[in-house]
Write an enzyme that holds these catalytic residues in place. Sequence first.
Site, PDB file in Angstrom:
ATOM      1  N   GLU A 173       0.787  -1.237   0.000  1.00 45.86           N
ATOM      2  CA  GLU A 173       0.000   0.000   0.000  1.00 45.86           C
ATOM      3  C   GLU A 173       0.821   1.291   0.000  1.00 45.86           C
ATOM      4  OE1 GLU A 173      -4.071  -1.230   2.116  1.00 45.86           O
ATOM      5  OE2 GLU A 173      -2.431  -0.964   3.509  1.00 45.86           O
TER       6      GLU A 173
HETATM    7  C1  TNX Z   1      -4.146  -3.986   4.987  1.00 47.55           C
HETATM    8  S1  TNX Z   1      -2.392  -6.372   4.822  1.00 47.55           S
HETATM    9  C2  TNX Z   1      -2.870  -3.674   5.415  1.00 47.55           C
HETATM   10  C3  TNX Z   1      -2.650  -3.202   6.790  1.00 47.55           C
HETATM   11  C4  TNX Z   1      -3.951  -3.038   7.527  1.00 47.55           C
HETATM   12  C5  TNX Z   1      -4.855  -4.221   7.228  1.00 47.55           C
HETATM   13  C6  TNX Z   1      -6.145  -4.221   7.957  1.00 47.55           C
HETATM   14  C7  TNX Z   1      -1.412  -5.291   4.474  1.00 47.55           C
HETATM   15  C8  TNX Z   1      -0.186  -5.761   3.880  1.00 47.55           C
HETATM   16  N1  TNX Z   1      -1.743  -3.996   4.699  1.00 47.55           N
HETATM   17  O1  TNX Z   1      -1.930  -1.983   6.790  1.00 47.55           O
HETATM   18  O2  TNX Z   1      -3.665  -2.971   8.875  1.00 47.55           O
HETATM   19  O3  TNX Z   1      -5.133  -4.241   5.850  1.00 47.55           O
HETATM   20  O4  TNX Z   1      -6.842  -5.401   7.754  1.00 47.55           O
END
Ligand code: TNX
Length: 532
Positions: free
Chosen positions: A318
Amino acid sequence: MSQQNLITPAPLSFVPSPGTTTLSPQTQILAAAGAEAVAAQFAAWLRAGTSWDVPVVSTPTGSSVITFALDDTVDGQEAYSVSVDDDGVRLTAARPAGLFYAAASLRQLLPAALEKGYTESVVPSLELGHVVIDDAPRFAYRGLMLDVARSFYPLDEIRRLIDVMTRFKYNMLHLHLADDQSWRIELDTPEDNPTGIDFTELARIGKDGGVDREGWGLGPGRTGYYTQDDYRLIVEYAADRFVTVVPEFDVPGHVNAALAAIPQLNPDGIATSPTATGEVGFSTLYNDNPLTRPFVAEVFRQLAALTPGEYLHMGGDEALVTSKEDFVAMVADFAASVAATGKTVMGWNEFAQAELPRGAVVQYWDGDIEPTLKQVRENGARVVMSPGKGSYLDQKYDESDPIGLKWAAVGDWDLYYGWDPVRDGLREEDLLGVEAPLWSETIRNLDQAHWLIYPRAIAVAETAWTSPDGKDSAAFAGRLGALGERLVALDVTFRPSPGIDWNALPRDPFEGVDLSAVVPLPENAGVAAEHD
Ligand code: TNX
């Protein structure tokens, strides 16, 4: 009496036969060479649960003996055998890890009450049905992830987490040590420090963070950090239970806590403000900042020095405000700096878009799997499967739950049991294993964490340990119900799934909390808007 197979995750083979063996206050433990540590651990457990002496000896004097022995003919790093017959109880494995799993299975054959760790009166005797168990895991990597960044977990809670997860033969603990909100690990400023960065500022400033917004959890995220000694204690405690700690520093996104502690990492040289939102995807390291690479390399150097395990996790998820060009450039260099520490680099599947060292580990959680497959086919990468739907333990069981997110899926143990990690073009041999992540945006202590983890993590454990043809939903449901008393004895505040015949129910982790005041979160809370 013949032994009923209640061992979870289900073993490869469990062959009961008529007859019983009795353990008594006179029972001794025979530790053959190399088996002493696991034997001593099991003896301590049996002692606490029975008030027996349970001496660990190299030459037993009585007739009731539990033998721990290494045996090269047991095939596999973590494989083991347990036999209970007229000659006593015998646990064998090629390696101590296998003996540890043999002991974990033996514990599950003994009464749940022993798990309490004390007894009001001396237990008169214990009966074991005759059985031969031969067992080995499907996957070498069987992990839980704990997000200590959004809300902190003190040392004693980490220890308890390890105690319980190892009952189900998990062997990896991935710690998400920093994120936008906080920085949880003490680092040093090295003597030779051309960057001029004060690395001690990371924890000094970052420790006070956590998620703190209405609707996100029952109160603010907890603050705190691990000193290097704390971290070493975690690593040691884990290692004694054959768990490898995998530390994560998530880059180039999820870095606001670093930007808030180290002004020089920012384009204008001014520290960002700490943030307490649960939003994601708004922060980035800067590709054109000459301090970015030496900063990241130094953090990984220190994490590698503190961590005996094979893996360092560099996140990579992300990075929504990083251009694709900057992302692949930075990830490739950060990955190389991890490789330079001698560790195997691991990252979330977005990082597979960049050039990676051969044999990198891609943790698949969401989105396009093609770059992951390409790394596997062309670069010897291996995969840890953590699909949001079916392994994310931070998701709700039910819409009405007071904590948990729901962007990936809402579901109970059956959703977590009913998927196979070999899918989407992956082959069995491409997989290193399976990990179930627990993100902590809405979690405020271990009781709440346990409520989201169990029973679903037991379902994931069986997927990671047991071969597909050994899995059986109906049988698993029965074994799950029979684990109630054991989980209660371990003081695990699991969420009793409807439809399961639980033989005991836990205390309520939300006791005293006004649940009518819980503010609902948007559907996609916890992930970037593209998941809408
Ligand atoms: C996605 S899973 C994210 C996290 C969040 C999570 C909440 C991932 C690699 N990144 O930053 O905490 O979803 O479910």
